[in-house]
Design an enzyme around this catalytic site. Structure first.
Site, PDB file in Angstrom:
ATOM      1  N   ASP A 130      44.593   5.249  76.444  1.00  0.00           N
ATOM      2  CA  ASP A 130      43.488   4.365  76.080  1.00  0.00           C
ATOM      3  C   ASP A 130      43.067   4.518  74.631  1.00  0.00           C
ATOM      4  OD1 ASP A 130      41.291   2.613  76.589  1.00  0.00           O
ATOM      5  OD2 ASP A 130      39.979   4.352  76.682  1.00  0.00           O
ATOM      6  N   THR A 131      42.950   3.398  73.955  1.00  0.00           N
ATOM      7  CA  THR A 131      42.343   3.393  72.627  1.00  0.00           C
ATOM      8  C   THR A 131      41.696   2.034  72.377  1.00  0.00           C
ATOM      9  OG1 THR A 131      42.705   4.007  70.312  1.00  0.00           O
ATOM     10  CG2 THR A 131      44.404   2.643  71.319  1.00  0.00           C
ATOM     11  N   ALA A 132      40.763   1.992  71.411  1.00  0.00           N
ATOM     12  CA  ALA A 132      40.004   0.762  71.178  1.00  0.00           C
ATOM     13  C   ALA A 132      40.946  -0.408  70.866  1.00  0.00           C
ATOM     14  CB  ALA A 132      39.031   0.986  70.025  1.00  0.00           C
ATOM     15  N   GLY A 169      40.344  -6.039  77.621  1.00  0.00           N
ATOM     16  CA  GLY A 169      38.943  -6.212  77.259  1.00  0.00           C
ATOM     17  C   GLY A 169      38.660  -5.605  75.903  1.00  0.00           C
ATOM     18  N   VAL A 170      38.313  -6.437  74.940  1.00  0.00           N
ATOM     19  CA  VAL A 170      37.844  -5.937  73.653  1.00  0.00           C
ATOM     20  C   VAL A 170      36.468  -6.545  73.418  1.00  0.00           C
ATOM     21  CG1 VAL A 170      38.231  -5.874  71.153  1.00  0.00           C
ATOM     22  CG2 VAL A 170      40.167  -5.541  72.718  1.00  0.00           C
ATOM     23  N   GLY A 171      35.472  -5.699  73.504  1.00  0.00           N
ATOM     24  CA  GLY A 171      34.120  -6.127  73.189  1.00  0.00           C
ATOM     25  C   GLY A 171      33.194  -6.530  74.320  1.00  0.00           C
ATOM     26  N   CYS A 207      29.041  -1.610  73.981  1.00  0.00           N
ATOM     27  CA  CYS A 207      30.012  -1.883  72.928  1.00  0.00           C
ATOM     28  C   CYS A 207      29.471  -2.868  71.889  1.00  0.00           C
ATOM     29  CB  CYS A 207      31.253  -2.457  73.627  1.00  0.00           C
ATOM     30  SG  CYS A 207      32.371  -3.296  72.553  1.00  0.00           S
TER      31      CYS A 207
HETATM   32  N1  LIG Z   1      37.237  -1.784  74.998  1.00  0.00           N
HETATM   33  C1  LIG Z   1      36.662  -1.797  73.833  1.00  0.00           C
HETATM   34  O1  LIG Z   1      36.233  -2.827  73.315  1.00  0.00           O
HETATM   35  C2  LIG Z   1      36.529  -0.522  73.070  1.00  0.00           C
HETATM   36  C3  LIG Z   1      36.653   0.702  73.689  1.00  0.00           C
HETATM   37  N2  LIG Z   1      36.417   1.871  72.985  1.00  0.00           N
HETATM   38  C4  LIG Z   1      36.561   3.152  73.687  1.00  0.00           C
HETATM   39  O2  LIG Z   1      36.151   4.245  72.886  1.00  0.00           O
HETATM   40  C5  LIG Z   1      36.982   5.385  73.077  1.00  0.00           C
HETATM   41  C6  LIG Z   1      37.479   5.902  71.752  1.00  0.00           C
HETATM   42  O3  LIG Z   1      38.499   5.079  71.282  1.00  0.00           O
HETATM   43  P1  LIG Z   1      39.002   5.047  69.773  1.00  0.00           P
HETATM   44  O4  LIG Z   1      37.881   4.803  68.844  1.00  0.00           O
HETATM   45  O5  LIG Z   1      40.138   4.090  69.754  1.00  0.00           O
HETATM   46  O6  LIG Z   1      39.454   6.544  69.477  1.00  0.00           O
HETATM   47  P2  LIG Z   1      40.867   7.299  69.547  1.00  0.00           P
HETATM   48  O7  LIG Z   1      40.555   8.733  69.497  1.00  0.00           O
HETATM   49  O8  LIG Z   1      41.668   6.788  70.671  1.00  0.00           O
HETATM   50  O9  LIG Z   1      41.616   6.971  68.171  1.00  0.00           O
HETATM   51  C7  LIG Z   1      41.912   5.710  67.701  1.00  0.00           C
HETATM   52  C8  LIG Z   1      43.041   5.769  66.655  1.00  0.00           C
HETATM   53  O10 LIG Z   1      43.362   4.471  66.250  1.00  0.00           O
HETATM   54  C9  LIG Z   1      43.126   4.326  64.836  1.00  0.00           C
HETATM   55  N3  LIG Z   1      42.568   2.984  64.623  1.00  0.00           N
HETATM   56  C10 LIG Z   1      43.094   2.032  63.842  1.00  0.00           C
HETATM   57  N4  LIG Z   1      42.360   0.918  63.888  1.00  0.00           N
HETATM   58  C11 LIG Z   1      41.340   1.169  64.716  1.00  0.00           C
HETATM   59  C12 LIG Z   1      40.223   0.413  65.140  1.00  0.00           C
HETATM   60  N5  LIG Z   1      40.024  -0.828  64.725  1.00  0.00           N
HETATM   61  N6  LIG Z   1      39.344   0.977  65.998  1.00  0.00           N
HETATM   62  C13 LIG Z   1      39.514   2.254  66.417  1.00  0.00           C
HETATM   63  N7  LIG Z   1      40.546   3.028  66.025  1.00  0.00           N
HETATM   64  C14 LIG Z   1      41.458   2.482  65.191  1.00  0.00           C
HETATM   65  C15 LIG Z   1      42.178   5.459  64.478  1.00  0.00           C
HETATM   66  O11 LIG Z   1      42.337   5.881  63.154  1.00  0.00           O
HETATM   67  P3  LIG Z   1      41.074   5.947  62.135  1.00  0.00           P
HETATM   68  O12 LIG Z   1      39.944   6.609  62.877  1.00  0.00           O
HETATM   69  O13 LIG Z   1      41.574   6.742  60.988  1.00  0.00           O
HETATM   70  O14 LIG Z   1      40.787   4.508  61.810  1.00  0.00           O
HETATM   71  C16 LIG Z   1      42.641   6.552  65.428  1.00  0.00           C
HETATM   72  O15 LIG Z   1      43.778   7.171  64.917  1.00  0.00           O
HETATM   73  C17 LIG Z   1      38.087   4.939  74.034  1.00  0.00           C
HETATM   74  O16 LIG Z   1      37.713   5.359  75.312  1.00  0.00           O
HETATM   75  C18 LIG Z   1      38.049   3.428  73.948  1.00  0.00           C
HETATM   76  O17 LIG Z   1      38.428   2.792  75.143  1.00  0.00           O
HETATM   77  C19 LIG Z   1      36.088   1.850  71.673  1.00  0.00           C
HETATM   78  C20 LIG Z   1      35.935   0.681  71.009  1.00  0.00           C
HETATM   79  C21 LIG Z   1      36.203  -0.615  71.634  1.00  0.00           C
HETATM   80  N1  LIG Z   2      33.449  -1.044  71.735  1.00  0.00           N
HETATM   81  C1  LIG Z   2      33.164  -0.058  72.581  1.00  0.00           C
HETATM   82  N2  LIG Z   2      33.564  -0.178  73.877  1.00  0.00           N
HETATM   83  C2  LIG Z   2      33.290   0.832  74.674  1.00  0.00           C
HETATM   84  C3  LIG Z   2      32.600   1.947  74.242  1.00  0.00           C
HETATM   85  N3  LIG Z   2      32.488   2.779  75.284  1.00  0.00           N
HETATM   86  C4  LIG Z   2      33.094   2.188  76.304  1.00  0.00           C
HETATM   87  N4  LIG Z   2      33.581   1.005  75.968  1.00  0.00           N
HETATM   88  C5  LIG Z   2      34.306   0.027  76.787  1.00  0.00           C
HETATM   89  O1  LIG Z   2      33.393  -0.572  77.732  1.00  0.00           O
HETATM   90  C6  LIG Z   2      33.955  -0.484  79.037  1.00  0.00           C
HETATM   91  C7  LIG Z   2      32.886  -0.479  80.120  1.00  0.00           C
HETATM   92  O2  LIG Z   2      32.146  -1.662  80.084  1.00  0.00           O
HETATM   93  P1  LIG Z   2      30.780  -1.854  80.923  1.00  0.00           P
HETATM   94  O3  LIG Z   2      30.290  -3.200  80.542  1.00  0.00           O
HETATM   95  O4  LIG Z   2      31.170  -1.762  82.357  1.00  0.00           O
HETATM   96  O5  LIG Z   2      29.873  -0.742  80.509  1.00  0.00           O
HETATM   97  C8  LIG Z   2      34.769   0.792  78.985  1.00  0.00           C
HETATM   98  O6  LIG Z   2      35.704   0.897  80.032  1.00  0.00           O
HETATM   99  C9  LIG Z   2      35.394   0.678  77.593  1.00  0.00           C
HETATM  100  O7  LIG Z   2      36.515  -0.154  77.570  1.00  0.00           O
HETATM  101  C10 LIG Z   2      32.180   2.010  72.883  1.00  0.00           C
HETATM  102  O8  LIG Z   2      31.521   2.980  72.427  1.00  0.00           O
HETATM  103  N5  LIG Z   2      32.487   0.983  72.091  1.00  0.00           N
HETATM  104  K   LIG Z   3      29.124  -6.039  74.292  1.00  0.00           K
END
Ligand SMILES: NC(=O)C1=CN([C@@H]2O[C@H](COP(=O)(O)OP(=O)(O)OC[C@H]3O[C@@H](n4cnc5c(N)ncnc54)[C@H](OP(=O)(O)O)[C@@H]3O)[C@@H](O)[C@H]2O)C=CC1
Ligand SMILES: Nc1nc2c(ncn2[C@@H]2O[C@H](COP(=O)(O)O)[C@@H](O)[C@H]2O)c(=O)[nH]1
Ligand SMILES: [K+]
Length: 478
Positions: A245-247, A295-297, A302
């Site tokens: 999982d990553t954003a 899902g993004v956003g 979030c």
């Molecule tokens: N579903 C959603 O909309 C989102 C969910 N999340 C949740 O937050 C948690 C943390 O995730 P995450 O922040 O990805 O951390 P991670 O620890 O997974 O790291 C993310 C990696 O991706 C790189 N990266 C490049 N572009 C992006 C970007 N636009 N956003 C974030 N990282 C990027 C980062 O590098 P660098 O830091 O150097 O840029 C880092 O190396 C996860 O559980 C994730 O699901 C977070 C945001 C959105």
């Molecule tokens: N952009 C961000 N998304 C996040 C963060 N923490 C969690 N999440 C995402 O939200 C869902 C859960 O959604 P909900 O509406 O049921 O609360 C979770 O599974 C992630 O994908 C965050 O800090 N930033």
């Molecule tokens: K939101």
């Protein structure tokens, strides 16, 4: 799924759409199977988010016992994750995990963890010796500093595990003995607990279990650590599903992490995300995922859309990605933005196999963290986003000051939010009852007996904001 009118030219989210009833030969809502059929052991289409404020072992166990899947977050240190997975595997399947206190604990100690509501209870143990059990509802009228041992009166009957063959039989035994809650003993040893509610639930739900009959659990890993050794360690601990999982899931870092995990051939489903486009699905399936998290956003915690403008209204994101996943023989989990049972039904209608819920599940007795009470006495739990300042502190606090400060620059999402417990449904299982009964009903309105039939038969319309508003109940008179 098809639209009732023209296919809309713009993207939609859950509140933009509604389901149209159609002719049905499904006679009962209990004839419906909600099993996601996505290769996981889940029997209902609900998974809990890998968020520190949402899924801990306690919630994962309660969810799995009713057929859902808890995803432990990637931020837990490996040792803790390992212990959590092994703890889940040790828990009873047929009855509840008992919440144990000593006779010297007080009413206030219990109420910090469980409110005085129906359907829950505590078991009093003197070391390994069973002393008695108390339904927590009885604590509503007890003094906060009362000793639990002093509240026990009369003989302390308990169910004998060897007498219970079915949930129905346990329910009848309890009703006959006028017990709303009881410990379950086998040859005098505590093996579980049961309430009338849990006995009833055990007749309606099938637990999510592994090949050895133990409760199932998933765990997440990020893309940056040594993903291979972490994935291997989690599989050795007995994890049933791995979530990478990553954003921004549609990035090279994800693709190479995914390739290196799938190379291990662990024999368990690999979920990857998050993405919102068909091409994202194709790339992640190609790299080894069989389930794609979409899902993004949309998440409640979030702020991505407001910070970056990036994302996609969730109904359309699920619709497009699920169609591509189906072409590829893969599945989709719709992640985020679920606030009502209707949203779950709509995600499934768009083609999702399962739905991931975060914040809604955070506000439950079983969610991690202590129960807190606001100035009006309303109970809540704290929730925060996984990319928020609070989560970044937890994840990167050990880095050197400069690296930590760089990570902090990109913190986003809500760091602290109060998620109130629903007084009518304070437990995750109460929420599961509400969601699954709503969704079972949606299926019969569409004439569908299974998730696959619902994907096929659902008819969706687009509504105005006034149409959506009309669907809400009126809280007070006008
Ligand atoms: N579903 C959603 O909309 C989102 C969910 N999340 C949740 O937050 C948690 C943390 O995730 P995450 O922040 O990805 O951390 P991670 O620890 O997974 O790291 C993310 C990696 O991706 C790189 N990266 C490049 N572009 C992006 C970007 N636009 N956003 C974030 N990282 C990027 C980062 O590098 P660098 O830091 O150097 O840029 C880092 O190396 C996860 O559980 C994730 O699901 C977070 C945001 C959105
Ligand atoms: N952009 C961000 N998304 C996040 C963060 N923490 C969690 N999440 C995402 O939200 C869902 C859960 O959604 P909900 O509406 O049921 O609360 C979770 O599974 C992630 O994908 C965050 O800090 N930033
Ligand atoms: K939101």
């Amino acid at each position: 799924m098809r639209f009732i009118g023209e296919v809309p030219a713009h993207d939609l989210t859950y509140s933009d759409v509604f389901l149209v009833p159609s002719r049905s030969d499904v006679a009962s809502r209990l004839d419906v199977s909600l099993a996601p059929d996505d290769g996981t052991p889940a029997t209902i289409p609900l998974v809990s988010s890998n968020m520190n404020s949402v899924t801990g072992p306690r919630l994962a166990v309660s969810l799995a016992r009713r057929g859902g899947l808890g995803v432990l977050p990637q931020d837990m240190p490996l040792q803790e994750l390992d212990a959590a997975i092994r703890w889940v595997k040790d828990q009873p399947v047929l009855w509840d995990t008992p919440t144990v206190f000593s006779p010297d604990s007080t009413v206030a100690d219990v109420l910090a963890e469980i409110p005085a509501v129906d359907g829950h209870g505590i078991v009093i143990m003197n070391d390994d010796d069973y002393v008695g059990s108390i339904p927590t509802k009885r604590l509503a009228t007890a003094l906060p500093d009362a000793r639990l041992g002093d509240l026990l009166r009369g003989s302390q009957a308990a169910l004998d595990a060897d007498d219970i063959e079915t949930g129905r039989q346990a329910f009848d035994l309890m009703a006959e003995a006028e017990l709303s809650f009881s410990a379950v003993l086998r040859r005098g040893k505590l093996v579980g607990a049961m309430s009338q509610k849990s006995a009833l639930r055990s007749t309606l739900y099938a637990p999510a279990i592994d090949a050895d009959g133990r409760l199932a659990v998933a765990a997440a890993i990020g893309i940056n650590s040594d993903v291979q050794s972490k994935a291997r360690a989690l599989a050795a601990a007995g994890v049933d599903v791995l979530v990478v999982d990553t954003a921004h899931g549609h990035q090279e870092g994800m693709i190479s992490a995914l390739r290196s995990v799938s190379e291990l051939r662990l024999g368990i489903p690999i979920v990857a995300g998050n993405i919102v486009t068909a091409v994202g699905v194709a790339d992640l399936v190609d790299a080894g995922a069989s389930i794609i998290k979409v899902g993004v956003g949309p998440g409640a915690m979030c702020t991505t859309r407001m910070m970056t403008a990036v994302g996609r209204p969730q109904f359309s994101a699920v619709l497009e990605t699920a169609a591509e996943a189906s072409e590829q023989g893969a599945h989709v989990w719709a992640d985020g933005g679920i606030r009502y049972p209707r949203d779950v039904a709509l995600a499934l209608s768009a083609g999702a196999a399962s739905v991931m819920v975060g914040s809604w599940f955070a506000g439950t007795i079983e969610g991690p963290g202590n129960l807190r009470s606001d100035a009006d006495g309303r109970l809540y739990k704290e929730s925060w986003g996984m990319a928020s300042t609070k989560a970044v502190h937890e994840r990167f606090g050990r880095l050197d000051a400069y690296e930590f400060a760089r990570k902090m620059l990109f913190a986003e999402g809500i760091s602290s939010s109060k998620i109130y417990l629903d007084p009518e449904r304070p437990s995750i299982e109460d929420l599961l009852d509400m969601i699954t009964s709503g969704v079972r009903s949606s299926f019969t309105y569409a004439g569908a007996r299974s998730v696959a039939e619902f994907h096929d038969r659902a008819i969706v319309g687009v509504q105005s904001a006034a149409g959506y508003e009309e669907g809400k109940a009126l809280p007070v008179s006008w």
